[in-house]
Design a protein around this motif. Sequence first.
Motif, mmCIF file in Angstrom:
data_model
loop_
_atom_site.group_PDB
_atom_site.id
_atom_site.type_symbol
_atom_site.label_atom_id
_atom_site.label_comp_id
_atom_site.label_asym_id
_atom_site.label_seq_id
_atom_site.Cartn_x
_atom_site.Cartn_y
_atom_site.Cartn_z
ATOM 1 N N ASP A 178 0.866 -1.185 0.000
ATOM 2 C CA ASP A 178 0.000 0.000 0.000
ATOM 3 C C ASP A 178 0.900 1.232 0.000
ATOM 4 O O ASP A 178 1.712 1.427 0.917
ATOM 5 C CB ASP A 178 -0.896 -0.039 1.250
ATOM 6 C CG ASP A 178 -1.917 1.093 1.279
ATOM 7 O OD1 ASP A 178 -1.506 2.257 1.109
ATOM 8 O OD2 ASP A 178 -3.105 0.809 1.490
ATOM 9 N N HIS A 181 0.612 3.505 3.022
ATOM 10 C CA HIS A 181 1.136 2.871 4.239
ATOM 11 C C HIS A 181 2.663 2.843 4.258
ATOM 12 O O HIS A 181 3.275 3.166 5.270
ATOM 13 C CB HIS A 181 0.605 1.445 4.369
ATOM 14 C CG HIS A 181 -0.884 1.356 4.514
ATOM 15 N ND1 HIS A 181 -1.552 0.162 4.596
ATOM 16 C CD2 HIS A 181 -1.830 2.324 4.605
ATOM 17 C CE1 HIS A 181 -2.851 0.390 4.708
ATOM 18 N NE2 HIS A 181 -3.048 1.691 4.717
ATOM 19 N N ASP A 226 -1.714 6.695 8.392
ATOM 20 C CA ASP A 226 -2.676 5.950 7.573
ATOM 21 C C ASP A 226 -3.940 6.751 7.269
ATOM 22 O O ASP A 226 -5.044 6.345 7.615
ATOM 23 C CB ASP A 226 -3.043 4.605 8.235
ATOM 24 C CG ASP A 226 -3.855 3.713 7.294
ATOM 25 O OD1 ASP A 226 -4.058 4.099 6.134
ATOM 26 O OD2 ASP A 226 -4.269 2.629 7.745
ATOM 27 N N HIS A 228 -5.567 8.081 3.873
ATOM 28 C CA HIS A 228 -5.442 8.086 2.413
ATOM 29 C C HIS A 228 -5.894 9.425 1.836
ATOM 30 O O HIS A 228 -6.803 10.047 2.355
ATOM 31 C CB HIS A 228 -6.305 6.983 1.785
ATOM 32 C CG HIS A 228 -5.959 5.604 2.268
ATOM 33 N ND1 HIS A 228 -6.554 4.483 1.758
ATOM 34 C CD2 HIS A 228 -5.089 5.167 3.202
ATOM 35 C CE1 HIS A 228 -6.060 3.409 2.358
ATOM 36 N NE2 HIS A 228 -5.177 3.796 3.247
HETATM 37 ZN ZN ZN Z 1 -4.863 2.450 4.835
#
Ligand code: ZN
Length: 278
Positions: A178, A181, A226, A228
């Motif tokens: 990700d 992340h 975290d 987005h």
């Molecule tokens: Zn996430």
Amino acid sequence: MSDFKIGCHLSTSKGFLHMAKEIISLGGNTFQFFTRNPRGGSAKAIDEADVKAFHEYAKEHGIEVILAHAPYTLNACSADENTRNFARETFADDLVRMEYFPGNLYNFHPGSHVSQGVEVGTDYIVEMLNAVLKPEQTTTVLLETMAGKGSEIGRSFEEIKAIIDRVELSEHLGVCLDTCHVYDGEYDIVNDLDGVLEEFDRIIGLDRLKAIHLNDSKNPFGSHKDRHEKIGEGSIGVEAFERIINHPKLKHLPFYLETPNELDGYAKEIELLKGLRK
Ligand code: ZN
Ligand code: FE
Ligand code: FE
């Protein structure tokens, strides 16, 4: 361009055929979905007619891979035994259901150890995977790289490797990277993508990398938050995404947006990324 596997997270509530039609209408050719309510709970019974219609539609429209995501509440390394049992039962049930879609991907968050420490947490995650993975399964289970928020396990490539190494049927394991992340987790994919991929290869092995979550980050490098952000509106930026989707070591992978968007926003981001693809 047709070799570009791109899609986004979709709501699963109207079934698989609906998601397949939706992603095609958004300009994509793959999608991610929750196997059940993201907060947990029981899954809807599999609708075999829907599954059959999905497979036909997917074949006609070039949907070659789909990615399931386990519920967020699934915490294999909770200090609470009931929570760990829920994780194991949910995981096992999801893997049975995934066999209606042979050869696809199932992603999960390794978990949060709370105050037990990484070692105890890792033991529990390994224990669960050893209990639920089956030799005959066709699904590849992906450990997601985490931002390192709170006591999340999976912030570092070493933590993910430590899990994979101790799982007996590790041929069924892979990794989903990700972008939000790892950037939050202090891997500089903006200024040193090659270096990060070399490190991934040295520690885990790039052959384990099976999917990418494409998210910009609301927060600066190394923030472990975290959150987005839409592509190009966060600290990672469009140019870094252009390098990521075109990187010779990544370009064959499926890419999934989990950005804060409604469907029209996803369509725009898919169009943007297709325009950046070489
Ligand atoms: Zn996430
Ligand atoms: Fe996730
Ligand atoms: Fe993700």
